[in-house]
Write an enzyme that holds these catalytic residues in place. Structure first.
Site, mmCIF file in Angstrom:
data_model
loop_
_atom_site.group_PDB
_atom_site.id
_atom_site.type_symbol
_atom_site.label_atom_id
_atom_site.label_comp_id
_atom_site.label_asym_id
_atom_site.label_seq_id
_atom_site.Cartn_x
_atom_site.Cartn_y
_atom_site.Cartn_z
ATOM 1 N N LYS A 1 -9.967 1.086 -2.253
ATOM 2 C CA LYS A 1 -10.057 0.582 -0.874
ATOM 3 C C LYS A 1 -11.419 0.928 -0.260
ATOM 4 O O LYS A 1 -11.840 2.096 -0.273
ATOM 5 C CB LYS A 1 -8.932 1.210 -0.048
ATOM 6 C CG LYS A 1 -8.802 0.676 1.373
ATOM 7 C CD LYS A 1 -7.608 1.343 2.090
ATOM 8 C CE LYS A 1 -7.330 0.743 3.453
ATOM 9 N NZ LYS A 1 -6.210 1.419 4.143
ATOM 10 N N GLU B 1 0.853 -1.189 0.000
ATOM 11 C CA GLU B 1 0.000 0.000 0.000
ATOM 12 C C GLU B 1 0.897 1.251 0.000
ATOM 13 O O GLU B 1 1.952 1.261 0.639
ATOM 14 C CB GLU B 1 -0.873 -0.008 1.259
ATOM 15 C CG GLU B 1 -1.895 1.109 1.300
ATOM 16 C CD GLU B 1 -2.795 1.047 2.530
ATOM 17 O OE1 GLU B 1 -2.376 0.471 3.554
ATOM 18 O OE2 GLU B 1 -3.915 1.570 2.450
ATOM 19 N N CYS C 1 -4.993 -3.737 2.795
ATOM 20 C CA CYS C 1 -4.649 -3.453 4.189
ATOM 21 C C CYS C 1 -5.794 -3.652 5.196
ATOM 22 O O CYS C 1 -6.153 -4.771 5.498
ATOM 23 C CB CYS C 1 -4.062 -2.040 4.263
ATOM 24 S SG CYS C 1 -3.141 -1.700 5.764
HETATM 25 O O1 LIG Z 1 -2.685 6.923 4.962
HETATM 26 C C1 LIG Z 1 -1.581 6.618 4.535
HETATM 27 O O2 LIG Z 1 -0.568 7.311 4.587
HETATM 28 C C2 LIG Z 1 -1.453 5.287 3.912
HETATM 29 N N1 LIG Z 1 -2.427 4.390 4.331
HETATM 30 C C3 LIG Z 1 -2.248 3.614 5.378
HETATM 31 O O3 LIG Z 1 -1.214 3.563 5.998
HETATM 32 C C4 LIG Z 1 -3.424 2.816 5.772
HETATM 33 C C5 LIG Z 1 -4.447 3.791 6.254
HETATM 34 S S1 LIG Z 1 -3.828 4.930 7.462
HETATM 35 N N2 LIG Z 1 -3.054 1.883 6.797
HETATM 36 C C6 LIG Z 1 -3.834 0.876 7.154
HETATM 37 O O4 LIG Z 1 -4.907 0.628 6.608
HETATM 38 C C7 LIG Z 1 -3.268 0.042 8.300
HETATM 39 C C8 LIG Z 1 -4.199 -1.039 8.791
HETATM 40 C C9 LIG Z 1 -3.654 -1.685 9.993
HETATM 41 O O5 LIG Z 1 -2.531 -1.502 10.387
HETATM 42 C C10 LIG Z 1 -4.529 -2.605 10.749
HETATM 43 O O6 LIG Z 1 -5.636 -2.954 10.286
HETATM 44 O O7 LIG Z 1 -4.107 -2.997 11.845
#
Ligand SMILES: O=C(O)CNC(=O)[C@H](CS)NC(=O)CCC(=O)C(=O)O
Length: 280
Positions: A119, A43, A161
């Site tokens: 997503k 991702e 993710c």
């Molecule tokens: O926003 C950004 O910079 C990039 N996107 C991410 O890092 C995304 C959304 S913050 N991360 C996740 O979905 C982690 C999920 C996870 O760690 C879990 O389900 O435990």
């Protein structure tokens, strides 16, 4: 039917050009072979660890831009099917600062974009780490479509993710016939350590499919830390290959026809009793 499944693990920073170079360097480690190869990037592979403003600036209109151009070139150069983690994609009529989709774009070995999954589940979550509060929906628009694509007779499903925590999405992908499900991720260190492997194995076992789970790893510019441990899993839940906390490739050659036997002996899909209503 044989397929080579590859998860690419990397530490992305905010500089798009450097991340493209990192992917190219890692892809050059793949040996040439005739088996069709599916490579999954993590991702936010092209830009990670900046702030919201940078994310919004990096977003591209579908079909135009540096990130999409690089994916097309890399898929064609290395003759692989390339699943591009998430790429920030704006709508056609979007204002410069409007929210983008976290889109998993798929390129075939001719460099053509053949699928897009946006997503669905956004990570608005409190985690006991340095970042603390994750608010993905501040800059991301949620997707609404369940997406699979055909890879020379194999059906490939797409998720990203945090989606991993919503088994009903994977059930829907199974119902569409997914043989392999790709999960580009940026799982946090804390939640990854606790849940990453178990969730991936559960999704593989309950949906009787291969999983290619590609994660970000290490320390990122903005203080975020991700878990790594990218893996390829078979339909029995076994880890075919895994990487710890270093960038690199996770590789397994699999036989898609082996799934038929597992599904015939234990027909989970036919035994289902409960349909989950969708609120999309
Ligand atoms: O926003 C950004 O910079 C990039 N996107 C991410 O890092 C995304 C959304 S913050 N991360 C996740 O979905 C982690 C999920 C996870 O760690 C879990 O389900 O435990």
């Amino acid at each position: 039917m044989k397929l080579r499944l590859v998860a690419l693990q990397m530490t992305s920073g905010p500089d798009v050009e450097q991340n493209i170079q990192q992917v190219e360097f890692l892809l050059s480690q793949l040996t040439l072979c005739d088996t069709p190869t599916l490579v999954v990037l993590p991702e936010c592979w092209a830009c990670f660890g900046g702030n919201e403003q940078l994310q919004l600036q990096t977003a591209e209109i579908l079909g135009v831009g540096q990130i999409q151009h690089a994916m097309s070139q890399l898929a064609a150069k290395f003759k692989v099917w390339l699943v591009g983690g998430s790429v920030p994609i704006k709508g056609q009529s979007a204002q410069p600062q409007s929210k983008f989709y976290a889109a998993s774009l798929v390129y075939n070995p001719h460099g053509q974009c053949v699928a897009q999954y946006n997503k669905i589940h956004l990570f608005d979550v409190e985690v006991a780490d340095k970042t603390g509060s994750y608010q993905e929906s501040l800059y991301t628009r949620a997707g609404a479509d369940i997406v699979t694509f055909d890879l020379q007779g194999a059906k490939i499903g797409l998720a990203i993710c945090y989606d991993l925590r919503f088994p009903e999405l994977f059930r829907a992908l199974q119902a569409q016939g997914a043989d392999v499900i790709c999960v580009p991720s940026a799982f946090t260190y804390v939640t990854g350590q606790a849940h990453w492997q178990i969730l991936n194995q559960a999704r593989a076992i309950e949906n009787q499919c291969f999983m290619v789970a590609a994660n970000q790893v290490g320390q990122h510019n903005n203080g975020r830390e991700t878990w790594g441990h990218s893996m390829v899993i078979d339909a029995w839940g076994e880890l075919l290959d895994i990487r710890g906390s270093q960038p690199g490739l996770v590789i397994a050659e699999v036989d898609i026809t082996s799934l038929q036997q597992i599904r015939a002996k234990m027909p989970n899909l036919q035994h289902r009793k409960i349909q989950v209503a969708s609120s999309l």
